[in-house]
Design a protein around this motif. Structure first.
Motif, mmCIF file in Angstrom:
data_model
loop_
_atom_site.group_PDB
_atom_site.id
_atom_site.type_symbol
_atom_site.label_atom_id
_atom_site.label_comp_id
_atom_site.label_asym_id
_atom_site.label_seq_id
_atom_site.Cartn_x
_atom_site.Cartn_y
_atom_site.Cartn_z
ATOM 1 N N GLU A 96 49.196 27.991 78.251
ATOM 2 C CA GLU A 96 47.845 28.283 77.762
ATOM 3 C C GLU A 96 47.664 27.817 76.320
ATOM 4 O O GLU A 96 46.625 27.260 75.967
ATOM 5 C CB GLU A 96 47.551 29.781 77.870
ATOM 6 N N ILE A 97 48.682 28.036 75.500
ATOM 7 C CA ILE A 97 48.620 27.593 74.104
ATOM 8 C C ILE A 97 48.497 26.076 74.045
ATOM 9 O O ILE A 97 47.693 25.537 73.281
ATOM 10 C CB ILE A 97 49.851 28.077 73.315
ATOM 11 N N ALA A 98 49.278 25.383 74.859
ATOM 12 C CA ALA A 98 49.227 23.920 74.881
ATOM 13 C C ALA A 98 47.843 23.431 75.301
ATOM 14 O O ALA A 98 47.280 22.518 74.678
ATOM 15 C CB ALA A 98 50.298 23.368 75.818
ATOM 16 N N ILE A 99 47.277 24.041 76.322
ATOM 17 C CA ILE A 99 45.957 23.637 76.805
ATOM 18 C C ILE A 99 44.899 23.830 75.724
ATOM 19 O O ILE A 99 44.090 22.942 75.460
ATOM 20 C CB ILE A 99 45.592 24.410 78.096
ATOM 21 N N VAL A 100 44.892 24.990 75.078
ATOM 22 C CA VAL A 100 43.899 25.273 74.039
ATOM 23 C C VAL A 100 44.069 24.320 72.856
ATOM 24 O O VAL A 100 43.088 23.775 72.337
ATOM 25 C CB VAL A 100 43.997 26.748 73.579
ATOM 26 N N THR A 101 45.302 24.097 72.434
ATOM 27 C CA THR A 101 45.553 23.210 71.296
ATOM 28 C C THR A 101 45.116 21.786 71.608
ATOM 29 O O THR A 101 44.461 21.134 70.781
ATOM 30 C CB THR A 101 47.049 23.229 70.922
#
Length: 152
Positions: A96-101
């Motif tokens: 999720e962090i990777a997607i948002v970033t």
């Protein structure tokens, strides 16, 4: 921040990278997960580097390009970061962090692509080409390295 010129867009972009740097660093310290902490530390360092790169573009850019009026372009592509209280990174897993970033980066690239398409002046087009090249290359590097951290 009032956006009037391309110089203002550059400052805004630098600030966006700095905010992501601070948020990721703060969330990394609070994370209970080693993998999430590593990912956030990497993102923090990457964003710090990108803020410095944008500052160099701002400092060394063609003054006529930087003074190009760009207010109406920016208004079509506003991007906001959650700046108050708890940041969503604190409740996310590594995917999720990777997607948002990467979404933040995609939006920044989209803004510069739009500005480039609307540009008529060769000096502005060249300046935006250079920024786009760096933003796209760093986005690919960010994605690849985040994937490697997630594979740990």
């Amino acid at each position: 921040m009032q956006i009037e010129t391309l110089h203002d867009v550059m400052q805004w972009t630098k600030n966006m990278h700095q905010e992501l740097h601070y948020f990721a660093a703060n969330c990394a310290q609070k994370s209970d997960s080693v993998r999430v902490g590593l990912l956030l530390k990497y993102i923090s360092e990457h964003e710090k580097k990108m803020a410095q790169v944008m500052k160099k573009f701002e400092d060394n850019g063609n003054s006529s390009a930087l003074n190009t009026y760009s207010r109406h372009y920016y208004e079509k592509f506003t991007i906001s970061i959650h700046t108050e209280g708890e940041h969503p990174f604190e409740k996310m897993d590594t995917d999720e962090i990777a997607i948002v970033t990467l979404e933040y980066h995609k939006n920044i690239v989209g803004l510069f692509e739009y500005l480039q398409k609307c540009s008529c002046a060769p000096s502005v087009t060249e300046f935006l080409d250079n920024i786009l090249s760096v933003q796209e290359a760093e986005g690919r590097l960010l994605a690849r390295n985040m994937k490697q951290i997630d594979d740990l």
